[in-house]
Structures are given as structure tokens and as C-alpha cells.
Design an enzyme around this catalytic site. Structure first.
Site, PDB file in Angstrom:
ATOM      1  N   PHE A 121       0.854  -1.186   0.000  1.00 57.69           N
ATOM      2  CA  PHE A 121       0.000   0.000   0.000  1.00 57.69           C
ATOM      3  C   PHE A 121       0.890   1.236   0.000  1.00 57.69           C
ATOM      4  CE2 PHE A 121      -4.470   1.243   1.380  1.00 57.69           C
ATOM      5  CZ  PHE A 121      -5.103   0.346   0.559  1.00 57.69           C
ATOM      6  N   GLN A 234      -7.591  14.676   4.904  1.00 59.31           N
ATOM      7  CA  GLN A 234      -7.052  13.871   3.814  1.00 59.31           C
ATOM      8  C   GLN A 234      -8.028  13.812   2.642  1.00 59.31           C
ATOM      9  OE1 GLN A 234      -6.286   9.349   4.076  1.00 59.31           O
ATOM     10  NE2 GLN A 234      -4.278  10.278   3.835  1.00 59.31           N
ATOM     11  N   HIS A 236      -8.535  11.732  -0.438  1.00 64.24           N
ATOM     12  CA  HIS A 236      -8.081  10.474  -1.028  1.00 64.24           C
ATOM     13  C   HIS A 236      -7.930  10.702  -2.531  1.00 64.24           C
ATOM     14  CE1 HIS A 236      -7.982   6.277  -2.241  1.00 64.24           C
ATOM     15  NE2 HIS A 236      -7.912   5.916  -0.984  1.00 64.24           N
ATOM     16  N   LEU A 250     -15.492   6.027  -2.860  1.00 68.60           N
ATOM     17  CA  LEU A 250     -14.095   5.610  -2.798  1.00 68.60           C
ATOM     18  C   LEU A 250     -13.723   4.505  -3.790  1.00 68.60           C
ATOM     19  CD1 LEU A 250     -11.514   6.073  -1.135  1.00 68.60           C
ATOM     20  CD2 LEU A 250     -12.205   4.154   0.283  1.00 68.60           C
ATOM     21  N   ARG A 411      -2.275  10.668   6.711  1.00 69.26           N
ATOM     22  CA  ARG A 411      -2.377   9.274   7.154  1.00 69.26           C
ATOM     23  C   ARG A 411      -1.992   8.329   6.033  1.00 69.26           C
ATOM     24  NH1 ARG A 411      -6.191   5.272   6.688  1.00 69.26           N
ATOM     25  NH2 ARG A 411      -7.828   6.612   5.837  1.00 69.26           N
TER      26      ARG A 411
END
Lengths: 598, 249
Positions: A121, A234, A236, A250, A411
Site C-alpha cells: 500500500f 485527507q 483520497h 471511494l 495518514r
């Protein structure tokens, strides 16, 4: 308080996602009487949407991995702004927390030798995410849900907390209303754990659900607790962009973890152009090397640049689109079809396959996806003690997304699910200890009556403004001026908009009965949304630099002097105020570990 | 933008009726988008459950033109635009208000399923070994998002209201997670037979048809569980042995 239902527990947990469930299980295991309050039905919390996995240095795929490497990745990903002690505890304890889930029935995907498999990741040096296809969060929440109900935790579903009573300077419970009846209920408790998740509903384009209105942030702030790092939101990098109704949903980072590449309208794999100096040398230089890594030779080759941290990838996509190299619907292309065969994709990314097929009519095993940044996660939150998760108000605890500090300025993907487990458990344990032998303090009738009157006020204004309109205008203002790229003028405009919206929110009206009335819920949630929006905007104005998730185009560089400075938002009378505080520096051994490598 | 007509159930446990709404719709919209538009513009007190809007949480279950479906995964383009789309609450559960039903019974049923009980760890460090081919069977059942659409369509619950005697396909699937879990040691046959009422299922496969996660509920979860129960309680050879040697055998 004749007409108000009351319950008494040692520990009340607000929120039933991963952190809330884990806290409830732990407090119960320590012998506390535990009540768990959730805004939705049990098992529907945002954790179910977590796709990629839980990051933990189990070392099942790379035996070289250990907590030091994980700690270093987390700190560097957080742009060195993290609470170092939380990052350390997280890296050290997450393997045990993941293995514990297995003992409670979790079924993670396996390595060939029968151990928990780990997936690569963004920002993680080694393959580190324990996962179940692309539905890891669902697995986690089911396991925790069944564990909690079999442990004797009292669950209160579809119950929304509106305020926390503070008696003699200590959190003393929660005042809430039942969604189905619209009646109020007072939970008296010796300790309160907030595990309410995030704030994404303040923006137009978000991966977050209706619940994510920042309730815990606002409840804590209202009770007098400090919030930190609120400027770090954040975005994404990969949300769906088309059709309009799914904008923001998402698209897991797992697509890139499994080899997916990002390209612009000219076909260029643009992430090669965006590797920051801090990470030069850690990532592949050529498409050939990146591809060799994807197909399995991970020791000799370096990771593809698509696996840079989320802040970097989201900024790169924004820039590509702004400079005219975007996809037809204003995103970029994410392609896994040319990198993996159809069977592999369906097996490793089943819900992505399903989601694109059903909602966009796109077959991701044959064609690229269109993706763009979406509001995803609040790094900022309630300021807590690293060991116990206690807030600056005694008796109040916060764990998971509602707590601040662990993730710094950005994060890493996968660190949230393990954060929930590690700090959920710690918060539950500390709350149980604090509540032991402590009779819940009585809450005054007058206070309850005042809160109830305030909450019911919208019913006295049937011709007042529509709360949905106020919410929509707030989302528009935050998206425009407190989004992925910011500057002073925009943030000042956002702050002015929030001030104006606060006045409008005071005049919203509600029609119908109190029973399951979403208009009323929307009106009550505005209070939380406006508090967090103001906190984000004020903190973003205070941080005169760019760092991680906070990008100021008028201050494009990071300012080393602000690296360890935290902007603390707190209540000052009726207003929110900001003060700067310096975080303690890293101890020498950890500083050395960051500098020299683990 | 095109205008479409919707008929939405409005009412309470005691009474209700379909109410018509005209909604401006965009390309790609799903039924839940239309409900949100009605809430925002016409009926702010219209009750409906939803969370993720991506088919992952199973909150927005309803009946669309009479078929149990998730509102967030049902595209309007699948329906002719010259006829109204009808949205009604699940019929197997009592209505609270409008599209929201009281599903608390499901949580009671789940709580009574005997809990997961792992075998002793395989290694002194407290870990086990399991292989991918072993976990894949229970993983299919773990895809369940608790939307309760299978409960809604099941005639044992929907038509015959056997809620007190039958746990329904959703929780047979939950029991199947643990019954096929490589580490589990508990025996749920008695529970499935008596309290769970597994015998009520006459394998019409309606549940499998409506499952938004594509779980083969009847074939992969319920039938193997039925076989376990039959083996344990109705096998004539075992019955004979029990008769001769007593129950302890």
C-alpha cells in the site's frame, strides 16, 4: 426529569465503528458495565467501507518488516508532524491486535504457508496490510460486532448524542435522542469514550456517509476539550467522478497496490514526475522496474510511484487536471485492466468490479476507471494522551478518527484500521479503570431541559429555512475554499461563509413529527458540521505553510519551524480560538531511526 | 435533466399510502438519489435509512416496483421513464415510518447463534495456520452486508410470519460462517434444528435471487447445514445405533 428516559453505565461509548466496538469490548472485558450508542444500526458504521486492509508489521510476507520500519513509514508519511508516542504504540501493538481478530473469528486472506497475507500500500516500505479481498472493514466490523454482543455490551441503535454533560469538570455521560421516537434519553456514566469517526460531510465531494458530521469533534469541543491538527484533512486521490450521483465514492488504494497505474489524457504515467525529494530513491525510475515489482520481484525492484503517499498523489492528480490533461469528466485514468488478468481482478478487487459495473457501467477488467480526489479522512481531532486516549477534559476519551495526533499531517492507507484496534482497546481499558468505583455524577435537570429545548427549537419555526439547503451551502463553501488547495483569501472567505451559515442555521425550520424525521436530524447535525468547519478553517489559516494534507498555494513550501507546532482549537466563550503549541521532540533513539533508516 | 414520477410509501405502522413525487433526474442516478432529492426539496421528513451509498453497508433496503433491492445500487435507467417508480418499505418487518422498518428482530436472532469457538492455537505463539482454499468457503458468507433483503423475500417470514420459529436465510448464512470456519469447534446443529427452524426452508432459492452480494445462500449455506442437521438427528442407521447402545453413543 419525569419524561426523560435514563440509563446508567460505568462506560458509555459513542460510536460503533471499529474503535467504538473495540473500546466497548475492552471495557467490558475489564468488568465495566458498558453502553454502546450508535447513530445508525449496528454494523453500518463507516468502518464497513474500509477496503484495503489493516497495516501491521506481522512480517508474514517480508520477514524484514518490524515495528521500527512501520513507525518510520508512519512518521515520514505524516510529514514528521505525528504524535511520536502514538505512532510508536501503534506500530508496536498493531500486530497483536490483528492476530487477536483472527482469534475472534476473522478470516483474512492467506499466504501459501497458511499465515495472514499482507498487501502492499502507499507509503509502506513492505507489504503490510492484512486484508480480505477489498472488503476488510466489513470483516472487521462483523467480527467485532459479534464479539461485542456476545460479551454483554448494551447496544443502543439509531440513537444520536447531542451534548455531553460535564459535572465538576468531568465528563458525566451523554444526552441523546432516539431516532424512531424523537424522544430524549440521558446516559449517566463514569467515563465516556468518543469513537464517532470523521467530518467528511462538510464537503461536497466526499467518500463519507451522512453520519460523518463531526459529532464527536463538536461534542468534545463543546465540553471544553482541545482539538488539534484540524487543518489536516485527507483528500483520497481516487474517488469515482462519473456519473455525478456517485462523485466521491471511494476507489480503494488496493487497485494501485495490486498494480493499477495512473495516466493522463496524453497516456503519460504522470506519477513518475511527482516523486518528492524525501522519497527519491525509494521508488522505481522506469515503467519496466515498476512492472517487475508488480509481477512479483519485490526484493530487487522498487515500488511504482503510484504508491506514494495519498497527499502527494492527490496533489498530482489535481495538477494534471488543472493543466488540461484530465479525463473527459475531470479526473484522470486508473488502469488495472492492462496490468492484471480479469480473473485476478475479480478475485482481489471484487467490490470495485461490482461498484463500477453497477454504478458507472464500466468493466474494470477491460477498461480504465476515471478517478479524482475525494474528501476522505480527518487527521485532526480531539487532543488525547498517547497512553490512555484521555482528552483534556477528565473522564472523556477519544479513539479512532475522532482523535488527533497519530497520523500527523497525512495518514498512510491501512493505518486507520489498525489505529481503531490499538487505540480503541487502550481507550476502553483506561475508561474502565477510570470508572471503577466511581458512581456516575448526577446531571442537573436544568441543563437537560435547556439542551432539549434548544434541540426542539426548529419545530417552532415551520416556516424557517430548509436545513438541507444550509448543509448544501456549507459543503459548497468548504469544497471551494477549504478543499485540497487553499490560500489565505479563500480561507478567509470560507470563514466568513461559515459565520453567515451559523446565523442561518439558527433559523432553520422543521416540519412533521419528531418520529424518524431526517429533516430534524439534518438540522441538529448542522451544529457539529459548523463547529468542525470553523475549526478546520481557523487552523488552516494559522498554518502558514504546506504540509501533508494541508496545501497552501500562497505558502507552497514546508516551514521547518512549524513541523512540530500544533494549532489547538478550543472554545473561548461562545467562539472558537486557536493557539499554537509545541509538541515534544522525538527522543534521540527514534530521531536516529528516522534519519538512518530502521 | 428529465422529470420522472415516483410513488413513495408514506405512513406509520398503523396506516399509510403511496404519495406521488415529480423529480428532476440526471444521468446515472440511482433510486436513493431520487429519495434524497425528494427529502431536500419536497418532503424533508421523508424517512429512509442509508449510509455508504455504495452497496457496502446494506442500510437502504426497500422494495422497488415490488422487488426487494438496495436503493443505492438500483439505477433509474433500468426502468422505463414514462411510468412511475414505486418505492415501498420491506414487507417482512413492521414499518416505523415511511421506508424505515423495525429490523431489531434480526439482531435478536443473531445474538442467539452460539458464538465462534476456536480450537486451541496451533503454535505456542498463539497463532493458527489456515489455507486460502479453506477460508474461501466461509468468506463467501462473510460478504453478507446484513441488508435483510433475503429475510424480506423469504415466504416463511414474509407470508407466514414465522419469525418466532425461523431464523431466516440471513442468519442461516451467518451460522454457516462459523460452521464452515476452519478453526471453529462449536456445534450449532441443535440450535439450527430447534430454535433456528431450518426445516422451514423449502429451498425455493428466492433469497439467493435477491442477494445483492451474490451469495449462493441456498446452495452453499442452507443445504449443507440441512445436511448436517439431517445427519445428526435423522440418519436411520445412527438412530438404530442410538436405540441399541443408548444415547451416549
Amino acid at each position: 426529569m419525569a419524561d426523560i428516559q435514563q440509563h446508567e453505565h460505568d462506560v458509555i461509548v459513542v460510536g460503533a465503528g471499529g474503535a467504538g466496538l473495540r473500546a466497548a469490548i475492552e471495557a467490558r472485558a475489564q468488568g465495566a458495565r458498558v453502553g454502546l450508542i450508535c447513530k445508525s444500526l449496528l454494523g453500518k458504521a463507516h468502518t464497513v467501507m474500509a477496503e484495503g486492509g489493516a497495516a501491521a508489521a506481522l512480517g508474514t510476507v517480508f520477514s524484514e518488516d518490524n515495528w521500527r520500519v512501520h513507525f518510520r513509514d508512519t512518521m515520514r508519511g505524516g510529514k514528521m508532524h505525528n504524535n511520536w508516542r502514538m505512532a510508536q504504540i501503534h506500530a508496536q501493538e498493531s500486530p497483536d491486535r490483528v492476530r487477536e481478530l483472527e482469534a475472534w473469528g476473522a478470516l483474512f486472506d492467506r499466504t501459501p504457508d497458511g499465515r495472514i497475507n499482507q498487501r502492499p500500500f502507499g507509503g509502506h516500505t513492505y507489504s503490510r496490510l492484512a486484508h480480505v479481498g477489498d472488503r476488510t472493514g466489513l470483516e472487521m466490523i462483523r467480527v467485532l460486532q459479534d464479539k461485542a454482543v456476545h460479551s454483554g455490551v448494551d447496544v443502543f441503535m439509531e440513537c444520536t448524542v447531542v451534548r455531553l454533560p460535564v459535572v465538576d469538570g468531568r465528563a458525566a455521560g451523554a444526552l441523546a435522542y432516539w431516532k424512531d421516537s424523537g424522544r430524549f434519553v440521558l446516559f449517566n456514566a463514569g467515563a465516556v469514550v468518543l469513537a464517532t469517526g470523521g467530518i467528511g460531510k462538510g464537503w461536497q465531494i466526499t467518500s463519507n456517509s451522512w453520519e460523518y458530521t463531526g459529532d464527536g469533534h463538536a461534542l468534545a469541543c463543546d465540553a471544553g476539550a482541545d482539538l488539534i491538527d484540524m487543518e489536516f484533512v485527507q483528500f483520497h486521490p481516487t474517488g469515482m467522478v462519473w456519473p455525478p450521483s456517485v462523485n466521491g465514492i471511494l476507489v480503494t488504494e488496493g487497485v494501485r497496490g495490486e498494480g493499477g497505474i495512473l495516466t493522463n489524457s496524453t497516456g503519460r504515467r504522470f506519477m513518475f514526475d511527482y516523486v518528492p525529494d524525501m522519497f527519491k530513491g525509494d521508488f522505481a525510475d522506469t515503467e519496466k522496474e515498476a512492472q517487475a515489482w508488480v509481477t512479483g520481484d519485490r526484493k530487487k525492484n522498487r515500488r511504482p510511484p503510484e504508491l506514494l503517499t495519498r497527499d502527494v498523489v492527490a496533489r498530482a492528480i489535481t495538477r494534471e487536471v488543472k493543466e488540461g490533461r484530465g479525463s473527459p469528466h475531470g479526473g484522470v485514468f486508473l488502469d488495472i485492466a492492462t496490468k492484471r488478468d480479469a480473473e485476478y481482478i475479480k478475485k482481489k478487487l471484487p467490490s470495485m468490479y461490482h461498484q463500477f459495473k453497477e454504478l458507472a457501467g464500466v468493466d474494470i477488467t477491460r477498461e480504465p476507471m476515471e478517478v479524482g480526489p475525494t474528501t476522505h479522512y480527518a487527521m485532526g481531532g480531539v487532543k488525547v494522551d498517547a497512553e490512555t486516549q484521555e482528552a483534556t477534559v477528565p473522564g472523556l476519551y477519544a479513539a479512532g478518527e475522532v482523535a488527533g495526533g497519530m497520523h500527523g499531517a497525512n495518514r498512510l492507507g491501512g493505518n486507520s484500521l489498525s489505529d481503531l484496534l490499538v487505540f480503541g482497546r487502550r481507550a476502553g481499558a483506561a475508561a474502565a479503570t477510570a470508572a471503577r468505583n466511581r458512581k456516575p455524577a448526577p446531571v442537573s435537570d436544568a441543563w437537560v431541559q435547556q439542551v432539549v429545548n434548544e434541540a426542539l427549537a426548529p419545530f417552532s419555526r415551520p416556516n424557517g429555512e430548509n436545513p438541507y439547503q444550509v448543509q448544501a451551502d456549507l459543503q459548497k463553501a468548504m469544497q471551494a475554499d477549504a478543499g485540497i488547495v487553499r490560500d489565505k483569501a479563500g480561507l478567509e472567505a470560507a470563514l466568513a461563509a461559515v459565520e453567515k451559515l451559523k446565523r442561518r442555521a439558527a433559523g432553520v425550520g422543521v416540519i412533521g413529527s419528531r418520529e424518524y424525521n431526517p429533516g430534524w436530524s439534518t438540522a441538529l447535525d448542522l451544529r457539529s458540521l459548523l463547529t468542525v468547519s470553523e475549526a478546520v478553517t481557523r487552523a488552516a489559516l494559522a498554518r502558514t505553510e504546506s504540509r501533508g494534507g494541508h496545501t497552501r498555494i500562497d505558502r507552497p513550501d514546508s516551514d521547518p519551524a512549524q513541523e512540530r507546532v500544533q494549532y489547538v482549537v478550543h472554545k473561548d466563550g461562545d467562539r472558537l480560538a486557536v493557539r499554537a503549541e509545541r509538541q515534544p521532540d522525538l527522543p534521540a533513539d527514534l530521531a536516529k531511526l528516522i534519519k538512518d533508516g530502521a | 435533466m428529465t422529470a420522472r414520477m415516483f410513488q413513495v410509501y408514506r405512513g406509520t405502522r398503523q396506516q399509510g399510502a403511496l404519495q406521488e413525487f415529480r423529480v428532476e433526474c440526471d444521468e446515472g442516478m440511482v433510486v436513493l438519489d431520487a429519495v434524497h432529492r425528494i427529502q431536500a426539496q419536497q418532503a424533508p421528513d421523508l424517512a429512509c435509512r442509508w449510509n455508504c451509498k455504495a452497496g457496502k453497508c446494506g442500510s437502504c433496503s426497500a422494495e422497488i416496483n415490488g422487488r426487494p433491492r438496495l436503493m443505492c445500487m438500483t439505477r433509474l435507467s433500468d426502468y422505463p421513464d414514462d411510468r412511475p417508480v414505486t418505492i415501498t418499505p420491506m414487507r417482512a418487518f413492521p414499518v416505523i415510518k415511511d421506508l424505515v422498518t423495525d429490523v431489531s428482530w434480526n439482531y435478536e436472532v443473531n445474538r442467539r447463534i452460539p458464538a465462534f469457538q476456536p480450537r486451541k492455537p496451533d503454535f505456542p505463539d498463539g497463532t493458527w495456520r489456515m489455507y486460502q482454499h479453506e477460508v474461501e468457503r466461509p468468506q463467501e458468507f462473510r460478504k453478507c452486508i446484513e441488508c435483510f433483503l433475503c429475510q424480506d423475500v423469504c415466504h416463511v417470514l414474509r407470508t407466514h410470519h414465522k419469525h418466532a420459529e425461523f431464523m431466516g436465510p440471513a442468519f442461516l448464512t451467518r451460522a454457516a460462517v462459523y460452521e464452515t470456519h476452519p478453526l471453529d469447534t462449536a456445534d450449532r446443529s441443535q440450535h439450527l434444528k430447534d430454535e433456528g427452524g431450518i426445516g422451514y426452508c423449502n429451498i425455493t432459492k428466492c433469497c439467493t435471487e435477491v442477494c445483492p452480494e451474490g451469495i449462493r445462500i441456498t446452495d452453499n449455506a442452507i443445504i449443507p447445514l440441512k445436511e448436517r442437521v439431517v445427519d445428526r438427528f435423522y440418519d436411520p442407521l445412527r438412530g438404530l445405533l442410538r436405540l441399541i447402545f443408548g444415547k451416549s453413543r
